[in-house]
Design an enzyme around this catalytic site. Structure first.
Site, PDB file in Angstrom:
ATOM      1  N   TYR A  54    -120.511  26.523  -2.827  1.00  0.00           N
ATOM      2  CA  TYR A  54    -119.097  26.162  -2.881  1.00  0.00           C
ATOM      3  C   TYR A  54    -118.819  24.891  -2.093  1.00  0.00           C
ATOM      4  O   TYR A  54    -119.233  24.738  -0.950  1.00  0.00           O
ATOM      5  CB  TYR A  54    -118.209  27.287  -2.329  1.00  0.00           C
ATOM      6  CG  TYR A  54    -116.769  26.863  -2.188  1.00  0.00           C
ATOM      7  CD1 TYR A  54    -115.958  26.722  -3.314  1.00  0.00           C
ATOM      8  CD2 TYR A  54    -116.228  26.553  -0.941  1.00  0.00           C
ATOM      9  CE1 TYR A  54    -114.645  26.303  -3.203  1.00  0.00           C
ATOM     10  CE2 TYR A  54    -114.915  26.131  -0.817  1.00  0.00           C
ATOM     11  CZ  TYR A  54    -114.129  25.999  -1.955  1.00  0.00           C
ATOM     12  OH  TYR A  54    -112.835  25.563  -1.836  1.00  0.00           O
ATOM     13  N   ASN A 196    -110.983  20.873   5.904  1.00  0.00           N
ATOM     14  CA  ASN A 196    -110.852  22.326   5.828  1.00  0.00           C
ATOM     15  C   ASN A 196    -110.872  22.898   7.236  1.00  0.00           C
ATOM     16  O   ASN A 196    -111.915  23.224   7.786  1.00  0.00           O
ATOM     17  CB  ASN A 196    -111.999  22.912   4.983  1.00  0.00           C
ATOM     18  CG  ASN A 196    -111.595  24.220   4.345  1.00  0.00           C
ATOM     19  OD1 ASN A 196    -110.987  25.067   4.978  1.00  0.00           O
ATOM     20  ND2 ASN A 196    -111.944  24.388   3.077  1.00  0.00           N
ATOM     21  N   TYR A 279     -77.424  40.190  34.922  1.00  0.00           N
ATOM     22  CA  TYR A 279     -78.827  40.279  34.518  1.00  0.00           C
ATOM     23  C   TYR A 279     -79.551  38.924  34.534  1.00  0.00           C
ATOM     24  O   TYR A 279     -80.728  38.856  34.880  1.00  0.00           O
ATOM     25  CB  TYR A 279     -78.934  40.867  33.107  1.00  0.00           C
ATOM     26  CG  TYR A 279     -78.697  42.359  33.035  1.00  0.00           C
ATOM     27  CD1 TYR A 279     -78.327  43.097  34.159  1.00  0.00           C
ATOM     28  CD2 TYR A 279     -78.840  43.033  31.834  1.00  0.00           C
ATOM     29  CE1 TYR A 279     -78.113  44.457  34.077  1.00  0.00           C
ATOM     30  CE2 TYR A 279     -78.629  44.411  31.743  1.00  0.00           C
ATOM     31  CZ  TYR A 279     -78.256  45.112  32.872  1.00  0.00           C
ATOM     32  OH  TYR A 279     -78.043  46.461  32.787  1.00  0.00           O
ATOM     33  N   GLU A 413    -105.915  31.607  -3.714  1.00  0.00           N
ATOM     34  CA  GLU A 413    -105.511  31.631  -2.309  1.00  0.00           C
ATOM     35  C   GLU A 413    -104.183  32.380  -2.245  1.00  0.00           C
ATOM     36  O   GLU A 413    -103.108  31.780  -2.222  1.00  0.00           O
ATOM     37  CB  GLU A 413    -105.415  30.193  -1.789  1.00  0.00           C
ATOM     38  CG  GLU A 413    -106.773  29.501  -1.869  1.00  0.00           C
ATOM     39  CD  GLU A 413    -106.710  27.983  -1.791  1.00  0.00           C
ATOM     40  OE1 GLU A 413    -105.611  27.441  -1.547  1.00  0.00           O
ATOM     41  OE2 GLU A 413    -107.756  27.343  -1.974  1.00  0.00           O
TER      42      GLU A 413
END
Length: 508
Positions: A54, A196, A279, A413
């Site tokens: 790939y 990538n 607070y 994807e």
């Protein structure tokens, strides 16, 4: 000039800051050079034997079933970069671009990507000589890596795209020529190796988490100034209170407040003026501490990611093994960046409520809006509006990006992280929080003036004096954005933190 040696395994967030902001020189370690060469030899072997792998001898994404001949592998890589350069929007800042280049070089230095050493060295030369590609900030899904923005980085290696060189925006080729760097013709695997990965989201995240850590100390300083201005009750910060609920951030925040207010004559004990504080005064350790603990988690995730191989496929040259995995998926950083944004938003939420307490005479006992001759003067009335606006914007920005996903590449994807959106949002929230704290610091200093600054504690006095060196008391209305900007600069530059720590030691 400082130097950072990268080996793919030992880069720190401080290193990233030094390269991105201070211009440190980057060099490859000898071990990294050997690993890069070894991985490249394996890629060349696969191409020569026309092994189906790939991204090396196949197309990408949904085109992974399409086999590419060895004669077409160079064109495949060039086509990849050109077709993937689809980013839009404003360019990323030069410091982020420098961080991106460093992180990509460090990932490639691990020797799991198969890039040629000469190509990697070109990227490092660009970094060292100040050739900064124009990278649009939008267009990444954060799953197949930051494909679109990283492609814009690689365009300049090819002599395409645009870059900033010595303050001038030039074509990629002109920038490379002026810097004396030879452009690259990519070969098998190299385009994919360069784009990538998660380096855009991680670069933004690394700088943001570094700044967030410093900002949390500023938040304690700012809160301590308000405690002084409002005669806050110090008992709530007693060490014993926090040891029985021992969250580390909470314990450290309480300690910081005690140190900042040491020797103060403004602070009170419970029952002297009132029994309890509201607070956002009383619970500062719990609120700030929780955010500090969250930021610590984010820092751990970023530290892992900056030394990770996020390429696909990954090459394990010792075993002559190539595997298509999913390390490019940005989910670990997406969740961390969403967490960072939420944690920072809470700091502005509490700070804005303290600003309201300072300017509201029914809550503070001070002149309305901290104005002398109120009515004629509006004082800090609209400064609180600005803080409220920033806080509300943060509430929108803090909605997590990582819960969203849109399938891409013909559903190959089918889950993406949106991590780069999360990182950009966290960075924007950080900016807003810096401004809210800037407003609180000048409002608290104004309030302190009504009671007398001579009563301040050791750390708060140092902070107050630094503010007053740069920003005068507001005795009548003036253009306040200039004061806010000066206060912001004291925060973002680290000047006020350094000043305080020079008196009381490092805050936690």
């Amino acid at each position: 000039m400082g130097k950072v040696i990268i080996d793919g395994n030992s880069l720190t967030i401080n290193d990233v800051v030094n390269v991105a902001r201070k211009g440190y020189i980057v060099e490859l370690s000898e071990d990294a050079i050997l690993r890069v060469k070894k991985a490249r030899e394996l890629v060349d072997k696969f191409v020569e034997n026309e092994k189906v792998v790939y991204g090396i001898t196949t197309g990408f994404g949904k085109f992974s079933e399409m086999v590419i001949s060895k004669e077409e592998t160079r064109q495949l890589q060039k086509n990849l970069i050109m077709s993937h350069s689809c980013g839009v929007g404003k360019p990323l800042s030069e410091e982020v671009v420098r961080a991106v280049m460093l992180l990509r070089a460090n990932a490639l230095a691990k020797g799991n990507s198969g890039i040629r050493l000469s190509t990697l060295q070109t990227l490092i030369d660009m970094l060292n000589k100040g050739v900064h590609p124009i990278i649009p900030e939008k267009g990444s899904l954060g799953a197949s890596g930051d494909l679109a923005p990283l492609s814009h980085m690689v365009l300049v290696l090819l002599g395409e795209g645009e870059a900033i060189y010595r303050g001038e925006r030039l074509s990629g080729r002109d920038a490379m020529n002026k810097a004396g760097i030879q452009t690259v013709e990519l070969t098998s695997k190299e385009g994919l190796a360069l784009i990538n990965g998660t380096q855009i989201m991680t670069a933004i995240g690394a700088l943001a988490v570094y700044d967030a850590k410093q900002l949390m100390k500023i938040a304690d300083i700012s809160a301590a100034l308000t405690i002084e201005a409002l005669n806050g009750i110090i008992d709530a910060f007693d060490e014993r209170v926090h040891k029985v609920r021992p969250h580390l951030g909470q314990i450290r925040t309480a300690s910081n407040i005690r140190r900042l207010c040491e020797n103060s004559q403004n602070i009170t004990r419970q029952g002297e003026i009132r029994v309890q504080d509201a607070y956002t005064l009383r619970c500062i350790p719990q609120i700030h501490g929780a955010s500090k603990d969250a930021i610590k988690y984010v820092e751990e995730k970023i530290s892992i990611e900056i030394n990770s191989a996020t390429d696909n496929p990954l090459i394990f040259s010792d075993d002559e093994f190539v595997v298509s995995g999913g390390n490019f998926h940005g989910q670990p950083i997406a969740l961390a960046m969403d967490f960072l944004g939420i944690a920072l938003s809470e700091i502005a939420n509490s700070s804005e409520r303290r600003i309201e307490r300072l300017v509201n005479p029914q809550l503070s006992g001070l002149p309305a809006f901290l104005a002398e001759k109120g009515g004629l003067n509006s004082g800090f009335m609209i400064a609180q509006y600005t803080a409220a606006s920033l806080v509300s914007e943060n509430k929108v920005l803090a909605h997590p990006a990582s819960v969203d996903s849109i399938p891409s590449s013909a559903n190959q994807e089918d889950h993406v992280s949106m991590g780069t959106i999360a990182a950009r949002k966290a960075r924007d929230i950080l900016f807003n929080v810096q401004n809210v704290l800037a407003i609180e610091m000048i409002a608290a200093s104004q309030a302190i003036d009504f009671n007398g600054s001579e009563k301040l504690g050791k750390g708060t006095r140092a902070a107050y004096n630094k503010i007053r060196e740069n920003i005068a008391h507001v005795d009548k209305d003036r253009i306040l954005y200039k004061d806010i900007n000066k206060s912001f600069e004291l925060i973002s530059s680290g000047d006020i933190l350094r000043e305080v720590e020079s008196y009381i030691g490092e805050l936690e």
